[in-house]
Design a protein around this motif. Structure first.
Motif, PDB file in Angstrom:
ATOM      1  N   ALA A 658      64.132  34.758  -5.098  1.00 47.65           N
ATOM      2  CA  ALA A 658      62.895  34.400  -5.794  1.00 47.65           C
ATOM      3  C   ALA A 658      61.684  35.048  -5.128  1.00 47.65           C
ATOM      4  CB  ALA A 658      62.735  32.880  -5.824  1.00 47.65           C
ATOM      5  N   GLY A 659      61.800  35.324  -3.852  1.00 41.32           N
ATOM      6  CA  GLY A 659      60.732  35.949  -3.075  1.00 41.32           C
ATOM      7  C   GLY A 659      61.204  36.140  -1.657  1.00 41.32           C
ATOM      8  N   GLY A 660      60.291  36.449  -0.747  1.00 43.38           N
ATOM      9  CA  GLY A 660      60.650  36.661   0.635  1.00 43.38           C
ATOM     10  C   GLY A 660      60.240  35.504   1.519  1.00 43.38           C
ATOM     11  N   VAL A 661      60.368  35.724   2.833  1.00 45.59           N
ATOM     12  CA  VAL A 661      59.922  34.765   3.848  1.00 45.59           C
ATOM     13  C   VAL A 661      58.935  35.506   4.743  1.00 45.59           C
ATOM     14  CG1 VAL A 661      60.593  33.191   5.690  1.00 45.59           C
ATOM     15  CG2 VAL A 661      62.153  33.593   3.762  1.00 45.59           C
ATOM     16  N   ARG A 662      57.691  35.059   4.789  1.00 39.62           N
ATOM     17  CA  ARG A 662      56.633  35.795   5.468  1.00 39.62           C
ATOM     18  C   ARG A 662      56.115  35.035   6.676  1.00 39.62           C
ATOM     19  NH1 ARG A 662      54.413  35.232   0.573  1.00 39.62           N
ATOM     20  NH2 ARG A 662      52.490  34.399   1.494  1.00 39.62           N
ATOM     21  N   LEU A 663      55.601  35.794   7.634  1.00 34.37           N
ATOM     22  CA  LEU A 663      54.907  35.249   8.792  1.00 34.37           C
ATOM     23  C   LEU A 663      53.452  35.649   8.681  1.00 34.37           C
ATOM     24  CD1 LEU A 663      55.117  33.747  11.526  1.00 34.37           C
ATOM     25  CD2 LEU A 663      55.544  35.969  12.588  1.00 34.37           C
ATOM     26  N   GLU A 664      52.562  34.676   8.520  1.00 36.23           N
ATOM     27  CA  GLU A 664      51.145  34.941   8.328  1.00 36.23           C
ATOM     28  C   GLU A 664      50.346  34.414   9.506  1.00 36.23           C
ATOM     29  OE1 GLU A 664      50.102  33.074   4.674  1.00 36.23           O
ATOM     30  OE2 GLU A 664      51.108  34.564   3.413  1.00 36.23           O
ATOM     31  N   GLY A 665      49.219  35.072   9.798  1.00 34.29           N
ATOM     32  CA  GLY A 665      48.334  34.613  10.857  1.00 34.29           C
ATOM     33  C   GLY A 665      48.728  35.156  12.212  1.00 34.29           C
ATOM     34  N   GLU A 666      48.025  34.669  13.257  1.00 33.49           N
ATOM     35  CA  GLU A 666      48.239  35.099  14.632  1.00 33.49           C
ATOM     36  C   GLU A 666      48.290  33.886  15.544  1.00 33.49           C
ATOM     37  OE1 GLU A 666      48.853  38.091  15.602  1.00 33.49           O
ATOM     38  OE2 GLU A 666      48.450  39.140  13.716  1.00 33.49           O
ATOM     39  N   ILE A 672      54.719  30.165   8.631  1.00 36.51           N
ATOM     40  CA  ILE A 672      55.868  30.745   7.939  1.00 36.51           C
ATOM     41  C   ILE A 672      55.854  30.244   6.505  1.00 36.51           C
ATOM     42  CG2 ILE A 672      58.384  30.844   7.825  1.00 36.51           C
ATOM     43  CD1 ILE A 672      58.424  30.592  10.855  1.00 36.51           C
ATOM     44  N   VAL A 673      55.874  31.180   5.566  1.00 38.12           N
ATOM     45  CA  VAL A 673      55.850  30.863   4.138  1.00 38.12           C
ATOM     46  C   VAL A 673      57.224  31.200   3.558  1.00 38.12           C
ATOM     47  CG1 VAL A 673      54.716  31.276   1.935  1.00 38.12           C
ATOM     48  CG2 VAL A 673      53.387  31.380   4.060  1.00 38.12           C
ATOM     49  N   ASN A 674      57.885  30.188   3.021  1.00 34.35           N
ATOM     50  CA  ASN A 674      59.242  30.357   2.488  1.00 34.35           C
ATOM     51  C   ASN A 674      59.203  30.417   0.965  1.00 34.35           C
ATOM     52  OD1 ASN A 674      61.965  30.378   1.936  1.00 34.35           O
ATOM     53  ND2 ASN A 674      62.276  28.204   2.406  1.00 34.35           N
ATOM     54  N   GLU A 675      59.251  31.626   0.411  1.00 33.18           N
ATOM     55  CA  GLU A 675      59.270  31.817  -1.033  1.00 33.18           C
ATOM     56  C   GLU A 675      60.624  32.318  -1.522  1.00 33.18           C
ATOM     57  OE1 GLU A 675      56.119  34.563  -1.643  1.00 33.18           O
ATOM     58  OE2 GLU A 675      54.532  33.036  -1.522  1.00 33.18           O
ATOM     59  N   SER A 676      61.654  32.182  -0.686  1.00 37.34           N
ATOM     60  CA  SER A 676      62.969  32.733  -1.011  1.00 37.34           C
ATOM     61  C   SER A 676      63.733  31.896  -2.028  1.00 37.34           C
ATOM     62  CB  SER A 676      63.806  32.862   0.265  1.00 37.34           C
ATOM     63  OG  SER A 676      64.061  31.574   0.826  1.00 37.34           O
ATOM     64  N   GLY A 677      63.323  30.646  -2.237  1.00 33.96           N
ATOM     65  CA  GLY A 677      64.093  29.748  -3.089  1.00 33.96           C
ATOM     66  C   GLY A 677      65.254  29.100  -2.370  1.00 33.96           C
ATOM     67  N   VAL A 678      65.346  29.275  -1.048  1.00 34.09           N
ATOM     68  CA  VAL A 678      66.437  28.735  -0.232  1.00 34.09           C
ATOM     69  C   VAL A 678      65.860  27.756   0.782  1.00 34.09           C
ATOM     70  CG1 VAL A 678      68.296  29.299   1.376  1.00 34.09           C
ATOM     71  CG2 VAL A 678      67.762  30.864  -0.500  1.00 34.09           C
ATOM     72  N   LEU A 699      61.588  24.750  14.682  1.00 34.93           N
ATOM     73  CA  LEU A 699      60.627  24.448  13.622  1.00 34.93           C
ATOM     74  C   LEU A 699      61.132  23.409  12.632  1.00 34.93           C
ATOM     75  CD1 LEU A 699      59.469  28.097  12.825  1.00 34.93           C
ATOM     76  CD2 LEU A 699      58.332  26.411  14.287  1.00 34.93           C
ATOM     77  N   GLY A 700      62.333  22.890  12.832  1.00 35.72           N
ATOM     78  CA  GLY A 700      62.859  21.909  11.883  1.00 35.72           C
ATOM     79  C   GLY A 700      63.230  22.558  10.561  1.00 35.72           C
ATOM     80  N   SER A 701      63.123  21.804   9.481  1.00 37.85           N
ATOM     81  CA  SER A 701      63.510  22.286   8.153  1.00 37.85           C
ATOM     82  C   SER A 701      62.287  22.746   7.371  1.00 37.85           C
ATOM     83  CB  SER A 701      64.237  21.187   7.381  1.00 37.85           C
ATOM     84  OG  SER A 701      65.460  20.847   8.021  1.00 37.85           O
ATOM     85  N   ILE A 702      62.480  23.840   6.617  1.00 35.96           N
ATOM     86  CA  ILE A 702      61.422  24.390   5.767  1.00 35.96           C
ATOM     87  C   ILE A 702      61.947  24.384   4.341  1.00 35.96           C
ATOM     88  CG2 ILE A 702      59.853  26.310   5.367  1.00 35.96           C
ATOM     89  CD1 ILE A 702      60.427  27.254   8.204  1.00 35.96           C
ATOM     90  N   ALA A 703      61.338  23.589   3.490  1.00 35.57           N
ATOM     91  CA  ALA A 703      61.812  23.481   2.110  1.00 35.57           C
ATOM     92  C   ALA A 703      61.571  24.772   1.353  1.00 35.57           C
ATOM     93  CB  ALA A 703      61.106  22.321   1.411  1.00 35.57           C
ATOM     94  N   ALA A 704      62.340  24.972   0.281  1.00 34.76           N
ATOM     95  CA  ALA A 704      62.116  26.117  -0.591  1.00 34.76           C
ATOM     96  C   ALA A 704      60.720  26.004  -1.204  1.00 34.76           C
ATOM     97  CB  ALA A 704      63.177  26.165  -1.683  1.00 34.76           C
ATOM     98  N   GLY A 705      59.910  27.026  -1.029  1.00 33.41           N
ATOM     99  CA  GLY A 705      58.536  26.994  -1.491  1.00 33.41           C
ATOM    100  C   GLY A 705      57.581  26.354  -0.503  1.00 33.41           C
ATOM    101  N   GLY A 706      58.079  25.919   0.656  1.00 34.83           N
ATOM    102  CA  GLY A 706      57.248  25.239   1.643  1.00 34.83           C
ATOM    103  C   GLY A 706      56.743  26.169   2.721  1.00 34.83           C
ATOM    104  N   THR A 707      55.981  25.617   3.654  1.00 35.29           N
ATOM    105  CA  THR A 707      55.419  26.368   4.774  1.00 35.29           C
ATOM    106  C   THR A 707      55.667  25.590   6.059  1.00 35.29           C
ATOM    107  OG1 THR A 707      53.243  25.323   4.560  1.00 35.29           O
ATOM    108  CG2 THR A 707      53.621  27.372   3.328  1.00 35.29           C
TER     109      THR A 707
END
Length: 821
Positions: A658-666, A672-678, A699-707
Motif C-alpha cells: 500500500a506504501g512504504g515505511v519512512r523515517l522522518e525528522g532528526e 517512523i511512518v508505517n504506510e505499508s498496510g502491514v 519501539l513496540g508495535s506500529i499499527a498499519a497506517g500508524g506512526t
C-alpha cells in the motif's frame, strides 16, 4: 495448373497477416510473369518441418548464453509452427537440485500461430551448468514430445558480474574488454584464459531496437551495472522498466552517460524521472587545460606489471623487481596527459544536484561537476556530465581509473597489511565486492566470504586450473542456496513446530534387535517346545515380519489431529518508501497420506518456487520430480509429500504494498511512518554508525497506517518470539537481527526489524490443507547512507596510503604531474 499453384501459394500464407500487410498486386504479377518461381516457393513450403527453431537466448545476451549456477535466469526460445496453429507446453532443463533426490523441469504454455515466429520466454534455475539443455514442445501430460531443440549454455563463474551497456551501435562505450578495471591486476594476460578470471563481463546488445532485458526482476541477480547512453527509455516494456526499478532498489547501479549534445530530458520524463539525482541546467561547458590537468591528476592510470614488461621488452629494456614491488604497492603509474586540443575539446553538460544527491567534482579545477549521484534503495543512480565514449577520452590511459572509481565504484584490490607480506601481490575481489545487489533471505550470514578477500590467487601458467577451481567453490552474491543461514534456521524451527520427529538411531537399533530376537531364537523355541514342530519356524517368519511392520508404524506415528497442514515463515524486505517489497517464503507441508500438491501464485507474475533441501538425503532414494510453470500462472506442480511426513519448499516474489515505511525528522524528533498496510509488532530500530558499532531501540508495535516517535520509553523488548500460532521463531529472529555487512556502502544504515502474524496472500495450495499457520518477519531499510565518494580509501589506494602515513613526516609524493613520469 497455374490457378492451382496460385491458390496453393495464397493458402500457404499466414492466416494472421494484420501485423505485416501483403502486397497482393505484386504477388499476382509474379504468378503471371514467373510461374516457375512460384512453383519453387510452393515446393519449399511443402518441405518445411512442422516446427522451425531459430535460436535460444539468455537475457540479457543476444548471442552468448551465459548462466550462473544457483541463480535464476530468463531464457527464450524463438520458434515457428508451419503446419497448423499449435497449443501445448514448452519443457526445459530437467535436472537434479543440489544435494537433493529431487529433479525439476521448467515449463510454460506454448501457443503458436501458423507461420508466425514466436518468442517463448521462461524462467529456469540451474544448480550445475550443462553444456546443453533439451527444450521440448509437447502436449500437457504427454510422455512424448512433438519437437525438440538443444539449447547451448555457458558457465558464468561465481565471482563474475555482468555490465549491460545500452548504447548505440558503434559506440566506443561498448569496448570495455581492454580496461584493467574489469580484470584482476595479478592476472598474466598472456598466459591464461582471461575470460575465466575477469571481474566483469560486458554485455552489449546488438539489437538496440528490441532490447532483450529480463522482464523478471529476480533474474537480474547476475547483473551489477547498467551503463545507459542515448537509447530511449521507451524501448523497454513496462515489465522491463519495473524489473529495472526493483533491481536498482535491491542494489543495482545505473550510470547515465552525458556529454556534449546529450539531453537527459528523455530520462526525466520516463519511469526513471522520480529517481534521478539531478537535472540538466542547459549549459554546455568546455574543459580548460587547467581542468584537464586536474582531471588527469585525479585519475592516474593503473599499474599493470605484465603490460609494462611487454612495453619495455619491445624497447630492449628490463623491469627491475624493486620497481614492480613499489608500483604494486602504489597501484598506479604517473598521471597521463589527456590528448585534447582545440579540435578535440571535451565538453560537460551542466547538471544541478537534487536534494539529497551528491556532486562529484574535479579537485583542483573551478568546481567542475563531472557527475551527480544518489542512493536509490540499496543501489545508486549516477548521471555523468561527460561522455566516457568520447574518442579523446578513450585515448587517455587514466580513463581506466575513472571507469573503476566513478562509474563501476569497484573497490581497490586488498593489499597485505603485515610487514612480512608487503612483497605479496594484491588480493582477489569476489562478487560481494563487485556488486551491491543483495537479497536478505539469500545473503544473511554470507558476509563471512569477505574474510577471504586477502587470499591471493596465483593466476598464471600451471596454477590457472587450481585458481579457477578455488574460485568456482566460493559462493556468489544473492545466490539461491538452501544451506544459507536463513532457510536453514527456518527449516529447524518448522521441523520442531510440526510435532513430527524422525525416529533416532537408538529407536531403530532397539527395533532391529527385538525383531532378530523374536524371529530367530524365540520363534524356534516356541515352535520346538510348545508346538513340538520345529519346521514351522520358517512359516512364522513372514507373519512376524508383518506384525512388526504394523507395530513399528503405530509406535512411530503420531495423531496430529488433521490430515494435512502447512507451516510457513516469511521474510518481507522493504526499501523505505518504495511501494514494492521482496517476499521470501519457507513452507513446510505435512500429509498423513501420499499426496501431490500444486502451489500456485495467481496474479503474482514475479513468483519463483523450488523444493527445499531437508538435509536428509538417503543413498538409493527414489528421485522425486516436480515442475515449475512460469506462464500463464506461476506454480510449482507435482510437489510430493510422503505419508505421515513433511516436505518443504521455498518461494520468492516481489510484493506490491500500500506504501512504504519512512523515517522522518532528526534525532529525538524522528518519527517512523508505517504506510505499508502491514502491522509491525515488537519493532526494533537498529543503527550502524560504522566501525562495527550498533545500537538498538525497542519501539513496540506500529499499527498499519500508524506512526511511532523516537525518544520515548516503550517498555522492554520480549526475550523470545513466540507467536499466537504456537511455535517459537526466536532462532530465525536472531538470524535476521544480525544481518549487516560492515562496508563503506553500509556505514550509517538504519533498519527496522519487526514481525506480523500470518502470511501474505497470493499463495494457493491445492488440495487445500486443513491447517495453515505462519508468521512474517519484516525487515525495513529505513535509511541508506550516501554513496561513498570515489576518492575515499576503499576506492583510491593513494588516499589509503596517505591516510596510513599522515601521522609520519611528509614524504615525496609517489606520482608526479601529467606527462612527467
Amino acid at each position: 495448373m497455374l490457378a492451382g499453384v496460385a491458390l496453393a501459394l495464397l493458402a500457404a500464407r499466414p492466416a494472421c497477416a494484420q501485423d505485416q500487410p501483403i502486397e497482393l498486386d505484386d504477388d499476382r504479377m509474379q504468378i503471371l510473369t514467373d510461374p516457375e518461381q512460384v512453383k519453387k516457393k510452393v515446393a519449399a513450403d511443402r518441405v518445411k518441418p512442422p516446427f522451425e527453431f531459430y535460436r535460444s537466448r539468455v537475457a540479457p545476451f543476444d548471442v552468448l548464453p551465459y548462466v550462473k549456477a544457483n541463480h535464476w535466469a530468463t531464457l527464450a526460445l524463438e520458434v515457428q509452427a508451419n503446419e497448423a496453429d499449435y497449443t501445448g507446453e514448452l519443457r526445459a532443463g530437467l535436472g537434479l537440485l543440489r544435494e537433493m533426490p529431487h529433479a525439476v523441469d521448467y515449463r510454460r504454455d506454448a501457443r503458436l500461430l501458423m507461420g508466425r515466429r514466436a518468442r517463448l520466454v521462461y524462467q529456469a534455475f540451474f544448480s550445475d551448468i550443462p553444456k546443453e539443455t533439451l527444450v521440448d514442445l509437447a502436449q500437457p501430460d504427454a510422455q512424448r514430445f512433438d519437437a525438440s531443440w538443444q539449447a547451448s549454455l555457458l558457465n558464468l563463474p561465481p565471482h563474475q558480474m555482468l555490465i549491460v551497456v545500452l548504447a548505440r551501435t558503434g559506440s566506443l562505450l561498448g569496448n570495455l574488454t581492454h580496461l584493467a578495471a574489469i580484470t584482476p591486476s595479478t592476472v598474466d594476460l598472456e598466459a591464461v584464459d582471461i575470460d575465466r578470471f575477469r571481474y566483469y563481463r560486458p554485455v552489449v546488445p546488438t539489437e538496440t531496437e528490441s532490447l532483450f532485458l529480463s522482464p523478471h526482476p529476480l533474474t537480474w541477480s547476475t547483473t551489477s551495472h547498467v551503463i545507459w547512453d542515448a537509447l530511449a527509455p521507451d524501448l523497454l516494456s513496462v515489465s522491463q522498466q519495473q524489473a529495472m526499478l526493483d533491481w536498482i532498489h535491491w542494489g543495482g547501479q545505473l550510470i547515465l552517460v552525458g556529454g556534449a549534445g546529450q539531453s537527459f530530458a528523455l530520462f526525466r520524463e520516463s519511469f526513471l524521472g522520480p529517481y534521478l539525482p539531478g537535472d540538466p541546467t542547459g549549459e554546455t561547458i568546455k574543459l580548460t587545460p587547467r581542468d584537464l590537468d586536474a582531471l588527469a591528476r585525479e585519475y592516474p592510470p593503473p599499474f599493470h606489471a605484465e603490460r609494462l614488461k611487454k612495453q619495455l621488452q619491445a624497447e630492449g629494456q628490463t623491469l627491475r623487481h624493486e620497481v614492480i614491488i613499489e608500483r604494486l604497492r602504489i597501484g598506479y603509474d604517473a598521471p597521463a596527459k589527456i590528448p585534447a586540443d582545440e579540435k578535440k575539446a571535451i565538453y560537460l553538460v551542466g547538471l544541478k544536484p537534487r536534494d539529497g544527491a551528491a556532486a562529484i567534482t574535479i579537485r583542483g579545477s573551478e568546481g567542475r561537476v563531472i557527475a551527480v549521484e544518489q542512493r536509490v534503495g540499496r543501489g545508486r543512480i549516477t548521471m555523468l556530465a561527460l561522455d566516457p565514449g568520447d574518442p579523446t577520452l578513450v585515448a587517455w590511459p587514466g580513463l581506466d581509473t575513472f571507469y573503476r572509481r566513478v562509474m563501476l565504484r569497484r573497490p581497490e584490490e586488498p593489499r597485505p597489511s603485515e610487514k612480512g607480506e608487503r612483497d605479496a601481490p594484491p588480493g582477489f575481489l569476489f562478487s560481494q565486492d563487485l556488486s551491491w545487489y543483495r537479497v536478505a533471505s539469500r545473503d544473511i550470514g554470507r558476509d563471512s566470504i569477505l574474510a577471504h578477500r586477502t587470499e591471493r590467487f596465483g593466476i598464471r601458467g600451471r596454477l590457472e586450473e587450481e585458481a579457477a577451481r578455488r574460485l568456482a567453490a566460493l559462493p556468489s552474491a544473492a545466490e539461491w542456496r538452501d544451506d544459507a543461514p536463513f532457510p536453514m534456521a527456518c527449516r529447524e524451527v518448522l521441523e520442531q513446530s510440526s510435532g513430527i520427529s524422525i525416529p533416532g538411531s537408538r529407536f531403530v537399533l532397539q527395533i532391529v534387535l527385538a525383531y532378530l530376537i523374536v524371529v530367530i531364537p524365540l520363534n524356534w523355541i516356541i515352535c520346538r517346545f510348545v508346538f513340538r514342530r520345529p519346521e514351522w519356524t520358517w512359516a512364522f517368519v513372514p507373519v512376524i515380519a508383518i506384525v512388526f511392520a504394523i507395530a513399528v508404524e503405530r509406535i512411530a506415528a503420531r495423531n496430529l489431529g488433521f490430515e494435512s497442514a502447512a507451516d510457513e515463515i516469511d521474510l518481507l524486505e522493504i526499501e523505505s518508501a518504495y511501494p514494492r517489497a521482496h517476499l521470501s517464503r519457507i513452507v513446510a507441508i505435512y500429509s498423513s497420506g501420499r499426496t501431490e500438491f500444486s502451489i500456485a501464485y495467481p496474479d503474482e507474475a514475479t513468483a519463483l518456487a523450488l523444493p527445499l533441501n531437508m538435509g536428509r538425503p538417503i543413498r538409493g532414494e527414489e528421485i522425486a520430480r516436480s515442475s515449475w510453470f512460469s506462464f500463464p500462472v506461476p506454480r510449482l506442480a507435482s510437489f510430493g509429500v510422503q505419508p505421515r511426513s513433511q516436505s518443504m519448499f521455498r518461494a520468492e516474489q516481489m510484493l506490491p504494498l500500500a506504501g512504504g515505511v519512512r523515517l522522518e525528522g532528526e534525532g529525538d524528533e524522528q518519527t517512523i511512518v508505517n504506510e505499508s498496510g502491514v502491522e509491525l509488532r515488537d519493532a526494533v530500530l537498529i543503527t550502524y554508525p560504522g566501525n562495527f558499532e550498533r545500537s538498538e531501540t525497542y519501539l513496540g508495535s506500529i499499527a498499519a497506517g500508524g506512526t511511532r516517535r523516537m525518544g520515548q520509553d516503550y517498555g522492554p523488548a520480549p526475550e523470545s518470539l513466540t507467536t499466537d500460532a504456537g511455535f517459537d521463531a526466536s532462532a530465525v529472529w536472531e538470524t535476521v537481527r544480525g544481518y549487516h555487512e560492515e562496508t563503506a556502502e553500509n556505514q550509517g544504515e538504519s533498519v527496522l526489524l519487526a514481525w506480523t502474524p500470518g502470511s501474505p496472500r497470493g499463495q494457493v495450495i491445492d488440495p487445500p490443507v486443513d491447517r495453515h499457520r505462519g508468521l512474517t518477519l519484516v525487515l525495513v531499510h529505513l535509511k541508506r547512507p550516501a554513496p561513498p565518494a570515489p576518492g575515499t580509501p576503499r576506492y583510491n589506494l593513494l588516499a589509503a596510503l596517505a591516510q596510513a602515513t599522515e601521522s609520519t613526516s611528509p614524504s615525496k609524493p609517489p606520482l608526479e604531474t601529467p606527462g612527467k613520469p
